[in-house]
Motif scaffolding. Structure first.
Motif, PDB file in Angstrom:
ATOM      1  N   SER A 118      12.272  59.399 133.576  1.00 56.90           N
ATOM      2  CA  SER A 118      13.186  60.052 134.405  1.00 56.90           C
ATOM      3  C   SER A 118      12.614  59.862 135.802  1.00 56.90           C
ATOM      4  O   SER A 118      11.651  60.526 136.221  1.00 56.90           O
ATOM      5  CB  SER A 118      13.003  61.453 133.984  1.00 56.90           C
ATOM      6  N   GLU A 119      13.527  59.202 136.650  1.00 60.62           N
ATOM      7  CA  GLU A 119      13.069  59.076 138.160  1.00 60.62           C
ATOM      8  C   GLU A 119      13.243  60.043 139.153  1.00 60.62           C
ATOM      9  O   GLU A 119      14.598  60.554 139.035  1.00 60.62           O
ATOM     10  CB  GLU A 119      13.851  57.597 138.712  1.00 60.62           C
ATOM     11  N   LYS A 120      12.372  60.905 139.789  1.00 57.22           N
ATOM     12  CA  LYS A 120      12.552  62.137 140.573  1.00 57.22           C
ATOM     13  C   LYS A 120      11.720  62.063 141.614  1.00 57.22           C
ATOM     14  O   LYS A 120      10.699  61.351 141.754  1.00 57.22           O
ATOM     15  CB  LYS A 120      12.078  63.315 139.521  1.00 57.22           C
ATOM     16  N   GLN A 121      12.153  62.401 142.727  1.00 56.33           N
ATOM     17  CA  GLN A 121      11.432  62.548 143.875  1.00 56.33           C
ATOM     18  C   GLN A 121      10.593  64.068 143.936  1.00 56.33           C
ATOM     19  O   GLN A 121      10.543  64.745 144.824  1.00 56.33           O
ATOM     20  CB  GLN A 121      12.359  62.755 145.038  1.00 56.33           C
ATOM     21  N   MET A 122      10.025  64.126 142.791  1.00 53.47           N
ATOM     22  CA  MET A 122       8.941  65.249 142.699  1.00 53.47           C
ATOM     23  C   MET A 122       8.006  64.701 141.478  1.00 53.47           C
ATOM     24  O   MET A 122       8.192  63.789 140.878  1.00 53.47           O
ATOM     25  CB  MET A 122       9.691  66.533 142.260  1.00 53.47           C
ATOM     26  N   ASP A 123       6.787  65.583 141.538  1.00 56.86           N
ATOM     27  CA  ASP A 123       5.771  65.178 140.630  1.00 56.86           C
ATOM     28  C   ASP A 123       6.200  65.629 138.990  1.00 56.86           C
ATOM     29  O   ASP A 123       6.694  66.719 138.879  1.00 56.86           O
ATOM     30  CB  ASP A 123       4.372  65.648 141.060  1.00 56.86           C
ATOM     31  N   GLN A 124       5.950  64.969 138.176  1.00 65.26           N
ATOM     32  CA  GLN A 124       5.994  65.186 136.687  1.00 65.26           C
ATOM     33  C   GLN A 124       4.765  65.145 136.060  1.00 65.26           C
ATOM     34  O   GLN A 124       3.766  64.330 136.407  1.00 65.26           O
ATOM     35  CB  GLN A 124       6.941  64.306 135.997  1.00 65.26           C
ATOM     36  N   SER A 125       4.175  66.079 135.355  1.00 66.86           N
ATOM     37  CA  SER A 125       2.853  66.182 134.613  1.00 66.86           C
ATOM     38  C   SER A 125       2.781  66.811 133.267  1.00 66.86           C
ATOM     39  O   SER A 125       3.862  67.401 132.785  1.00 66.86           O
ATOM     40  CB  SER A 125       2.030  66.645 135.498  1.00 66.86           C
TER      41      SER A 125
END
Length: 374
Positions: A118-125
Motif C-alpha cells: 500500500s503506497e502512502k505518504q506516511m509511515d506504516q509499521s
C-alpha cells in the motif's frame, strides 16, 4: 530432569505393568519391547517397536542479512512482510528534515524482489499476519499518532479498525478473524476483518501492555507489572502473578513462557528470569536468566522457545531452547540492539529478527533470517 533417574523410574513402571499382566518383559536395544503373556492354552508374544529418540540438538545452517529493511512477519517460508523507505513516494518532513515514508512490502527471499502492499505518504509499521496468512494488521502513522488497518491480501482491500488511535505496543491475532490491540487510551480492543471494533477491557492504566487472547481468556500486564487473566464470558478478572515483564502463551494455550523481575530495581541491577509454567501457573522449568530477557517466541509446534538475553548493557545473544529438555543453544548473530519480537517461519525451521544500528547518525534497520538445520 535427571535422565538416569528418569530411566530408572520408567523401568520400574514397566516392571509393575509386567507383574500386573503376569508377564515377562524384555527390552531389545531400546528399539523394541517384548511382552510375553502366558495363558493356559497358549503363549502370546507381543512386540512393540519404540519410536527412535528425538534429537534436541539445535544447529544453525546459515544466517542471511538484509540491510535497510525491517522484517516483521512470515507470509510463507520464502516471503516476508517488511517495511522500508518508499523511494517513489513524496517525502515526509520530520523535525525539519525530509525523508521517505516507510511503507510495507512483500519481500521474496529467493529473488530479492519487493512488492509494495500500500503506497502512502506516511509511515506504516507493526505488521502482523493472521494465522492463516490471509489478512494483515498494521499501523499507519500521522505524526505522533497511529491508526489500525486490516488488509485482505488477496484483494488488497483495507478497512480501518475503529476510530481509536493505537498504542505503541505490539498487537496479536486472537484467531483468523479477529485481532487484539491496545488503544492510545489504554483500552484493550478487538477488531474483526471487516473493521468492526469492540472494547474488551477498560483498564484506565497507561502502563497496560502484552494483551493476548487464547480461546475465551484474555491476558495482559498492567498495574505495576501484574499479570491479569480476564474471562471474556463472565467478565471476571484474576491476578495471576506479579513482577511480570512478558507473557507468551503457546499456540495451543496449554503452557506459558513467563519473564519476571527477580529483584528490587531501586537497590540492585535489573535481573530477569524466563520460565515455563502450566495453565495453573505452576513452574515446569527454568529456561534462562539475565539483565533483560525479551523477544520471547514459541515455535509453531510448541517444542522450542526463542528469546534474546541482554547482560551488562549489551546483547548477549539470541537463543533457542528445547522446551522439554531445557537445553538452550546460542545462535551466532552479531548485533548491537534487538528491537522486535523474534518470529518463526511456518515450518519452524527459520527465525526472523530485526535490529537497529546508527550509521552516519541515522538509524538503520537490519533484518536477519536464521535457518536452522532440520
Amino acid at each position: 530432569m535427571n535422565h538416569a533417574k528418569g530411566k530408572r523410574e520408567a523401568a520400574a513402571a514397566a516392571g509393575i505393568v509386567c507383574l500386573l499382566l503376569l508377564s515377562a518383559c524384555n527390552t531389545n536395544a531400546g528399539q523394541e519391547e517384548r511382552i510375553v503373556i502366558e495363558k493356559p492354552e497358549k503363549t502370546i508374544t507381543v512386540v512393540e517397536k519404540k519410536p527412535p529418540a528425538v534429537s534436541t540438538t539445535i544447529e544453525v545452517e546459515k544466517i542471511d542479512t538484509y540491510e535497510g529493511v525491517r522484517g516483521m512477519d512470515w507470509l510463507s517460508e520464502d516471503q516476508l512482510i517488511i517495511a522500508k523507505p518508499n523511494e517513489q513516494a513524496q517525502p515526509l518532513s520530520v523535525e525539519g528534515e525530509e525523508r521517505q515514508p516507510n511503507n510495507l512490502y512483500i519481500r521474496d527471499l529467493t529473488t530479492g524482489a519487493d512488492e509494495i502492499l500500500s503506497e502512502k505518504q506516511m509511515d506504516q509499521s507493526s505488521a502482523v499476519l493472521s494465522p492463516d496468512k490471509k489478512h494483515l494488521f498494521y499501523k499507519q502513522h500521522v505524526e505522533e499518532t497511529a491508526t489500525g488497518y486490516i488488509m485482505n491480501l488477496a484483494t488488497r482491500e483495507t478497512v480501518q479498525t475503529g476510530k481509536q488511535f493505537i498504542g505503541m505496543y505490539e498487537s496479536e491475532w486472537a484467531d483468523n478473524e479477529r485481532v487484539v490491540f491496545i488503544t492510545e487510551s489504554a483500552d484493550i480492543a478487538r477488531s474483526d476483518i471487516d473493521g468492526n471494533t469492540e472494547i474488551l477491557v477498560t483498564t484506565q492504566d497507561f502502563s497496560t501492555f502484552n494483551a493476548k487472547q487464547r480461546d475465551g481468556m484474555l491476558y495482559y500486564i498492567s498495574e505495576q507489572n501484574v499479570l491479569f487473566q480476564y474471562d471474556l464470558k463472565t467478565k471476571e478478572r484474576t491476578a495471576l502473578d506479579k513482577q511480570v515483564i512478558w507473557f507468551a502463551p503457546s499456540n495451543d494455550g496449554k503452557q506459558f513462557a513467563l519473564v519476571k523481575h527477580l529483584n528490587k530495581l531501586e537497590v540492585e541491577e535489573m535481573q530477569m528470569e524466563l520460565t515455563i509454567v502450566d495453565q495453573a501457573m505452576q513452574p515446569k522449568g527454568r529456561i534462562a536468566g539475565g539483565n533483560q530477557v525479551f523477544g520471547t517466541s514459541w515455535s509453531p509446534d510448541g517444542t522450542k522457545l526463542a528469546y534474546t538475553i541482554v547482560s551488562g548493557g549489551n546483547v548477549q545473544g539470541v537463543y533457542v531452547a528445547d522446551v522439554v529438555s531445557g537445553k538452550a543453544t546460542q545462535l551466532s548473530v552479531d548485533m548491537e540492539l534487538a528491537s522486535d519480537p523474534l518470529r518463526w517461519s511456518p515450518s519452524g525451521d527459520k527465525l526472523l529478527m530485526s535490529t537497529s544500528v546508527f550509521r552516519g547518525n541515522k538509524p538503520l534497520f537490519i533484518t536477519y533470517v536464521i535457518t536452522l538445520k532440520s
